[in-house]
Design an enzyme around this catalytic site. Structure first.
Site, PDB file in Angstrom:
ATOM      1  N   GLY B  20       0.855  -1.183   0.000  1.00 24.98           N
ATOM      2  CA  GLY B  20       0.000   0.000   0.000  1.00 24.98           C
ATOM      3  C   GLY B  20       0.892   1.234   0.000  1.00 24.98           C
ATOM      4  O   GLY B  20       2.029   1.197  -0.476  1.00 24.98           O
ATOM      5  N   PHE B  21       0.372   2.327   0.536  1.00 21.14           N
ATOM      6  CA  PHE B  21       1.170   3.555   0.550  1.00 21.14           C
ATOM      7  C   PHE B  21       2.473   3.366   1.328  1.00 21.14           C
ATOM      8  O   PHE B  21       3.535   3.839   0.902  1.00 21.14           O
ATOM      9  CB  PHE B  21       0.370   4.699   1.175  1.00 21.14           C
ATOM     10  CG  PHE B  21      -0.686   5.248   0.266  1.00 21.14           C
ATOM     11  CD1 PHE B  21      -2.023   4.998   0.498  1.00 21.14           C
ATOM     12  CD2 PHE B  21      -0.334   6.016  -0.828  1.00 21.14           C
ATOM     13  CE1 PHE B  21      -2.993   5.503  -0.355  1.00 21.14           C
ATOM     14  CE2 PHE B  21      -1.299   6.530  -1.690  1.00 21.14           C
ATOM     15  CZ  PHE B  21      -2.635   6.271  -1.453  1.00 21.14           C
ATOM     16  N   GLY B  22       2.403   2.690   2.491  1.00 23.79           N
ATOM     17  CA  GLY B  22       3.600   2.516   3.318  1.00 23.79           C
ATOM     18  C   GLY B  22       4.643   1.636   2.658  1.00 23.79           C
ATOM     19  O   GLY B  22       5.818   2.000   2.562  1.00 23.79           O
ATOM     20  N   VAL B  87       1.001 -13.869   3.505  1.00 29.96           N
ATOM     21  CA  VAL B  87       1.950 -14.096   4.595  1.00 29.96           C
ATOM     22  C   VAL B  87       1.203 -14.769   5.744  1.00 29.96           C
ATOM     23  O   VAL B  87       0.206 -14.244   6.233  1.00 29.96           O
ATOM     24  CB  VAL B  87       2.575 -12.779   5.070  1.00 29.96           C
ATOM     25  CG1 VAL B  87       3.376 -12.992   6.348  1.00 29.96           C
ATOM     26  CG2 VAL B  87       3.475 -12.215   3.971  1.00 29.96           C
ATOM     27  N   GLU B 180     -18.359  10.311   1.658  1.00 31.39           N
ATOM     28  CA  GLU B 180     -18.123  10.259   0.209  1.00 31.39           C
ATOM     29  C   GLU B 180     -19.063   9.279  -0.476  1.00 31.39           C
ATOM     30  O   GLU B 180     -19.606   9.554  -1.549  1.00 31.39           O
ATOM     31  CB  GLU B 180     -16.658   9.916  -0.058  1.00 31.39           C
ATOM     32  CG  GLU B 180     -15.734  11.089   0.264  1.00 31.39           C
ATOM     33  CD  GLU B 180     -14.274  10.688   0.435  1.00 31.39           C
ATOM     34  OE1 GLU B 180     -13.435  11.613   0.478  1.00 31.39           O
ATOM     35  OE2 GLU B 180     -13.964   9.494   0.542  1.00 31.39           O
TER      36      GLU B 180
END
Lengths: 451, 451
Positions: B20-22, B87, B180
């Site tokens: 993801g972003f990380g 994992v 949203e």
């Protein structure tokens, strides 16, 4: 846009089953000038541009590039009601279509355009699960995930022998769909994925195209079949003609050729070998041909019911040529579209009391099949050509004659963008990693992560 | 591009779980200059731009517009191996990551970035089936089909009372995602689908947003919460705060508010109310916070293991502010990205023998939430603003700071095209018509059509 709402119920009601090329063209030809009310019923919410379905299956185009919501396409025809439903049956006597939820839709005229599905030559129960076909978007999504996951699985496995079946791809049936799939699979392996793996070399994937008859593209002229095979082999596809598939399971296929039987391990098998007409054909209780298609006359009517028309892949129709001979109409997209138009014109003529159109005549644009991104073969009347020019011709014909949604220029730009970027961004799939069935039990390193 | 292949095995090996972003930012910051080898493992084949997932769920954007294949994005880093795998566990003592297929991947440094999933406050077994959340592409596809099929089902039904539950949409949780979703659902009903139905009026669909706390966007300033509520109501969303959901089933929700209990019939319920950290957190056997997130220090390490980092939604991290105070890092995309970068910089410094970076400090771009196509609220430091300008700011921040794939200009053009066409072409779904469970048995009009 006419004010078609106020006379609802007094005008003749045309029901169309199926919104493929045949049904869509019929709805459009019937028009919105107040002559008829129309209800079009489809089990999907979209009209599908089937000739490019293999591109979605190989992650070259995304679904919105080749399909459009039916009710969006027909929104301006105020006299058209779109129902997303499954048709369970047709009552010819009462003049009603029966939906799966029990509703009955009465019609004055009926156009059955529900198309075709796959045929596994009687081995449905065994083979369908392992060798998916390519007729719907759902098929294409499943196939796409299967193909992409095969490369991913090969990358994760750390043993060469275990990898090979994941890097073997078998396509069964060398008609246009099979040829297109095989060529595109080879391109994915050799070009698209080339630099993206570290433990495997995707260009070492093997694509095998199996065909029972003596040549690929059996319906084309022999010189074109030969050219197509050459082009396929140039792309790295192994082509085997005269090869009959006698078994398919989760891990491969069994092939009989020249009297010998061979086992080919392959985790990804694509079925492009046979189609069968939609079951609604049997429901009509009229004579069918061997493929289950409904035999229709020159008006595309079934016997004894001039209010019922059958068009498209479900119909076994004859084209009355200029010289008076009859030729069977092939099960291709332009055929469905022309039949849909003809049926609608006949209905309009009858309602308005005008003379009916002449018996159906199919205008043959020729047979076309692409092979990869730059080549194709085209068999058009007296002309046969191949290569890059044939590919451009294929593109022109498809965009000009067949696109039923959006602006043709927009579609062309959309496909051009996908072609140019060649990055196959439609590779994004929702499926997540599944450990292979044959994996050893994980050692106990800690609490097992629930997926 | 460095020649990183030849020294494979001699360099420190960094394993990253989750892209993801990380995880993505960590992989990029670790670089391709030969300092480390990297293996990044994700259960999906793509990196997802989560802030716009609700657009896929409401058919505003297609999946390739907000996601990109991981191995395509990282293809130029020759020292990066991408594995699509699940994992199963982490062995801190041996320094190995265990895959679900049994393989063990040894690491010298480990960055766990596996993110968050939904929390149903203990009612997982009952509620998850009827109120899907929105964290993955699979979630978005399911939700999209559910929403579109609800309108289709209402159109097919011929009885007004039967239609109403299909035209009621409930969103549970008024954080940015819920706000949203609710705003976009209202827009679909009132604008996108406006002229496309004949038997129903889609603008009569009702969108209900339920929030247990006293205001929407609880994490924003109160003035912005009020503005957001006003904008939502202007779009036609009914907002109820202080409303607790106590039951969810296939046909609706049960709500408790002001001591009274109410039943709301709704066939489409969206869960946007709670997240839980990935189960890998428990696997690490270290202290967790109440949401299951792993408590990390200023280096983003877990206790006793400086080689193990946790970043993103899985981490409960503190930001060491300039004035010496500590503030918790929120579970938002910029936070994950900054943490991923910080962990990678720390690893590089340690390997190269340079001083480590200062303890983690989160740069807060502010909280942003869009409401429909033209409005948003933004809470940025000392500034709060709303309306069209806030919406432009939201767009700028997302494209400039967060897009990790393709060219930013291409992404902007892609989204602009989708916005402008407003036709929501991503409406094409693979699902086909299913008769409702309560349908009467079809009368026997002929052989039943097998679907």
């Amino acid at each position: 846009m006419s004010d078609a709402g106020s006379d609802r119920g007094k005008r003749p009601h045309v029901v169309i089953v199926g919104c493929g090329f045949g049904g869509l063209e019929a709805a459009r030809t019937l028009g919105d000038d107040g002559l008829v009310d129309i209800t079009i019923i489809d089990r999907s919410n979209h009209h599908l541009f089937q000739p490019l379905l293999y591109q979605v299956a190989t992650a070259g185009l995304s679904a919105p590039s080749i399909a459009a919501p039916i009710r969006h396409m027909l929104r301006r025809q105020r006299n058209v009601t779109v129902l997303m439903a499954e048709v369970a049956g047709i009552d010819k006597q009462r003049g009603q279509v029966l939906l799966a939820d029990g509703q009955q839709i009465a019609y004055d005229h009926l156009i059955v355009a529900s198309g075709a599905t796959h045929s596994y030559f009687g081995r449905e129960a065994d083979w369908a699960e392992h060798a998916p076909g390519l007729k719907t978007l759902a098929d294409a999504f499943k196939l796409r995930a299967k193909v992409l996951m095969a490369f991913e699985q090969a990358e994760v496995l750390d043993e060469e022998g275990a990898r090979r079946p994941w890097l073997n791809f078998v396509v069964i049936g060398a008609g246009p769909t099979g040829v297109e799939m095989a060529g595109t699979l080879a391109e994915i392996a050799r070009h698209t994925l080339k630099n993206e793996f570290r433990r495997i070399d995707p260009s070492r994937a093997q694509v095998l195209l199996l065909e029972g008859s003596p040549r690929v593209l059996q319906a084309f002229q022999p010189e074109l079949s030969a050219k197509a095979q050459t082009q396929l082999e140039g792309l790295g596809v192994a082509v085997r003609t005269g090869a009959r598939v006698v078994g398919i399971d989760a891990e491969g296929v069994d092939v009989e050729q020249d009297g010998r039987r061979e086992r080919i391990p392959a985790r990804t098998v694509v079925w492009a070998a046979g189609v069968a007409a939609s079951p609604l054909g049997r429901n009509l209780e009229v004579p069918l041909d061997r493929a289950g298609r409904v035999i229709v006359d020159g008006r595309l009517n079934i016997p004894g019911h001039p209010e019922i028309f059958v068009v498209g892949d479900l119909a076994a129709a004859q084209s009355l040529e200029r010289d008076g001979s009859s030729k069977p109409v092939p099960g291709v997209s332009p055929g469905a579209k022309q039949m849909g138009r003809h049926a609608a014109q006949t209905i309009r003529a009858r309602i308005a009391g005008r003379p009916e159109p002449a018996p159906f005549r199919y205008i043959d644009y020729g047979a076309l099949a692409t092979i990869g991104r730059k080549a194709a073969v085209a068999d058009v009347g007296r002309f046969q050509f191949s290569g890059y020019f044939a590919w451009l011709f294929w593109l022109f014909v498809h965009v000009y004659f067949l696109i039923g949604f959006r602006n043709r220029l927009v579609v062309l730009m959309d496909w051009a963008w996908a072609y140019w970027s060649f990055a196959r961004y439609a590779r994004v799939v929702a499926e997540t990693a599944q450990p292979p069935e044959s994996a050893a039990a994980p050692q106990n390193m800690g609490p097992e992560r629930k997926s």
